[in-house]
Scaffold this motif. Sequence first.
Motif, mmCIF file in Angstrom:
data_model
loop_
_atom_site.group_PDB
_atom_site.id
_atom_site.type_symbol
_atom_site.label_atom_id
_atom_site.label_comp_id
_atom_site.label_asym_id
_atom_site.label_seq_id
_atom_site.Cartn_x
_atom_site.Cartn_y
_atom_site.Cartn_z
ATOM 1 N N TYR A 79 0.840 -1.125 0.069
ATOM 2 C CA TYR A 79 -0.055 -0.231 -0.029
ATOM 3 C C TYR A 79 0.813 1.233 -0.058
ATOM 4 O O TYR A 79 2.076 1.193 0.647
ATOM 5 C CB TYR A 79 -0.823 0.030 1.259
ATOM 6 N N LEU A 80 0.169 2.062 -0.396
ATOM 7 C CA LEU A 80 0.886 3.828 -0.279
ATOM 8 C C LEU A 80 -0.248 4.631 0.235
ATOM 9 O O LEU A 80 -1.190 4.982 -0.559
ATOM 10 C CB LEU A 80 1.559 4.047 -1.646
ATOM 11 N N GLN A 81 -0.123 5.110 1.500
ATOM 12 C CA GLN A 81 -1.064 5.960 2.024
ATOM 13 C C GLN A 81 -0.437 7.435 1.687
ATOM 14 O O GLN A 81 0.731 7.704 2.156
ATOM 15 C CB GLN A 81 -1.155 5.778 3.391
ATOM 16 N N MET A 82 -1.447 8.292 0.794
ATOM 17 C CA MET A 82 -0.734 9.326 0.605
ATOM 18 C C MET A 82 -1.634 10.416 1.155
ATOM 19 O O MET A 82 -2.732 10.444 0.779
ATOM 20 C CB MET A 82 -0.581 9.783 -0.756
ATOM 21 N N ASN A 83 -0.823 11.339 2.228
ATOM 22 C CA ASN A 83 -1.731 12.332 2.933
ATOM 23 C C ASN A 83 -1.028 13.685 2.358
ATOM 24 O O ASN A 83 0.105 13.852 1.898
ATOM 25 C CB ASN A 83 -1.635 12.169 4.378
ATOM 26 N N SER A 84 -1.719 14.733 2.822
ATOM 27 C CA SER A 84 -1.364 16.279 2.526
ATOM 28 C C SER A 84 -0.908 16.215 0.923
ATOM 29 O O SER A 84 0.240 16.849 0.710
ATOM 30 C CB SER A 84 -0.300 16.609 3.413
ATOM 31 N N LEU A 85 -1.692 15.772 0.177
ATOM 32 C CA LEU A 85 -1.234 15.764 -1.204
ATOM 33 C C LEU A 85 -1.163 17.169 -1.851
ATOM 34 O O LEU A 85 -1.950 18.217 -1.399
ATOM 35 C CB LEU A 85 -2.244 15.049 -1.942
ATOM 36 N N LYS A 86 -0.248 17.394 -2.646
ATOM 37 C CA LYS A 86 -0.015 18.523 -3.410
ATOM 38 C C LYS A 86 -0.185 18.328 -4.928
ATOM 39 O O LYS A 86 -0.002 17.286 -5.616
ATOM 40 C CB LYS A 86 1.500 19.005 -3.298
ATOM 41 N N PRO A 87 -0.298 19.545 -5.541
ATOM 42 C CA PRO A 87 -0.467 19.614 -7.033
ATOM 43 C C PRO A 87 0.764 18.664 -7.573
ATOM 44 O O PRO A 87 0.565 18.088 -8.777
ATOM 45 C CB PRO A 87 -0.616 20.879 -7.447
ATOM 46 N N GLU A 88 1.822 18.815 -7.405
ATOM 47 C CA GLU A 88 3.218 18.473 -7.680
ATOM 48 C C GLU A 88 3.178 16.964 -7.597
ATOM 49 O O GLU A 88 4.135 16.207 -8.154
ATOM 50 C CB GLU A 88 4.596 19.134 -7.260
ATOM 51 N N ASP A 89 2.206 16.256 -6.734
ATOM 52 C CA ASP A 89 2.350 14.888 -6.708
ATOM 53 C C ASP A 89 1.515 14.248 -7.578
ATOM 54 O O ASP A 89 1.639 12.942 -7.895
ATOM 55 C CB ASP A 89 1.616 14.596 -5.325
ATOM 56 N N THR A 90 1.004 15.154 -8.517
ATOM 57 C CA THR A 90 0.391 14.236 -9.827
ATOM 58 C C THR A 90 1.143 13.567 -10.455
ATOM 59 O O THR A 90 2.284 14.203 -11.040
ATOM 60 C CB THR A 90 -0.399 15.785 -10.747
ATOM 61 N N ALA A 91 0.843 12.741 -10.890
ATOM 62 C CA ALA A 91 1.779 11.713 -11.776
ATOM 63 C C ALA A 91 1.154 10.309 -12.080
ATOM 64 O O ALA A 91 -0.077 10.011 -11.250
ATOM 65 C CB ALA A 91 3.008 11.390 -11.089
ATOM 66 N N VAL A 92 1.775 9.558 -12.767
ATOM 67 C CA VAL A 92 1.168 8.006 -12.942
ATOM 68 C C VAL A 92 2.215 7.251 -12.171
ATOM 69 O O VAL A 92 3.387 7.387 -11.600
ATOM 70 C CB VAL A 92 1.418 7.362 -14.142
ATOM 71 N N TYR A 93 1.522 6.433 -10.919
ATOM 72 C CA TYR A 93 2.208 5.739 -9.974
ATOM 73 C C TYR A 93 2.079 4.271 -10.310
ATOM 74 O O TYR A 93 1.265 3.601 -10.490
ATOM 75 C CB TYR A 93 1.390 5.837 -8.632
ATOM 76 N N TYR A 94 3.560 3.765 -10.168
ATOM 77 C CA TYR A 94 3.814 2.564 -10.670
ATOM 78 C C TYR A 94 4.180 1.655 -9.550
ATOM 79 O O TYR A 94 5.215 2.189 -8.400
ATOM 80 C CB TYR A 94 4.721 2.290 -11.782
ATOM 81 N N CYS A 95 3.881 0.490 -9.262
ATOM 82 C CA CYS A 95 4.396 -0.641 -8.334
ATOM 83 C C CYS A 95 5.272 -1.329 -9.028
ATOM 84 O O CYS A 95 5.271 -1.868 -10.147
ATOM 85 C CB CYS A 95 3.028 -1.323 -7.765
ATOM 86 N N LYS A 96 6.351 -1.523 -8.185
ATOM 87 C CA LYS A 96 7.378 -2.512 -8.546
ATOM 88 C C LYS A 96 7.816 -3.608 -7.651
ATOM 89 O O LYS A 96 8.015 -3.225 -6.384
ATOM 90 C CB LYS A 96 8.859 -1.514 -8.938
ATOM 91 N N GLY A 97 8.097 -4.744 -8.022
ATOM 92 C CA GLY A 97 8.176 -5.755 -7.061
ATOM 93 C C GLY A 97 9.822 -6.398 -7.590
ATOM 94 O O GLY A 97 9.761 -6.502 -9.000
ATOM 95 N N GLN A 98 10.648 -6.700 -6.541
ATOM 96 C CA GLN A 98 11.903 -7.155 -7.243
ATOM 97 C C GLN A 98 12.205 -8.498 -6.349
ATOM 98 O O GLN A 98 11.871 -8.578 -5.248
ATOM 99 C CB GLN A 98 12.925 -6.202 -6.450
#
Length: 119
Positions: A79-98
């Motif tokens: 999971y990724l809990q994202m709080n206090s979001l800002k306009p500069e957080d706008t993006a496509v978020y990718y999950c990676k497993g290694q």
Amino acid sequence: QVMLVESGGGLVQAGGSLRLSCVVSGSTFRGMYMGWYRQARGKQRELVATISSGGTTTYGDSVKGRFTISRDNAKNTVYLQMNSLKPEDTAVYYCKGQVITTNLKLDYWGQGTQVTVSS
């Protein structure tokens, strides 16, 4: 075949929160090193947060104190809990497993989920 499927993205106002999920199948999740990355339009992909199989976390400087990465091995999910979001957080978020073996490091990526933060 290892598959990672992200969900939870969307449109949120600045100051709001979102929680992203990434479900892993086809591999032993418990031993995987997991991470979240993001790519804004016209920019390079950047590290957001990582979590080891033992639960050790790291964060990119721009999200420290606002985002929290966690994992549930019983649900094969990170999971990724994202709080206090800002306009500069706008993006496509990718999950990676290694997966790390004796001789190889194998990286697997999800398809990405869009996060848009309005001002």
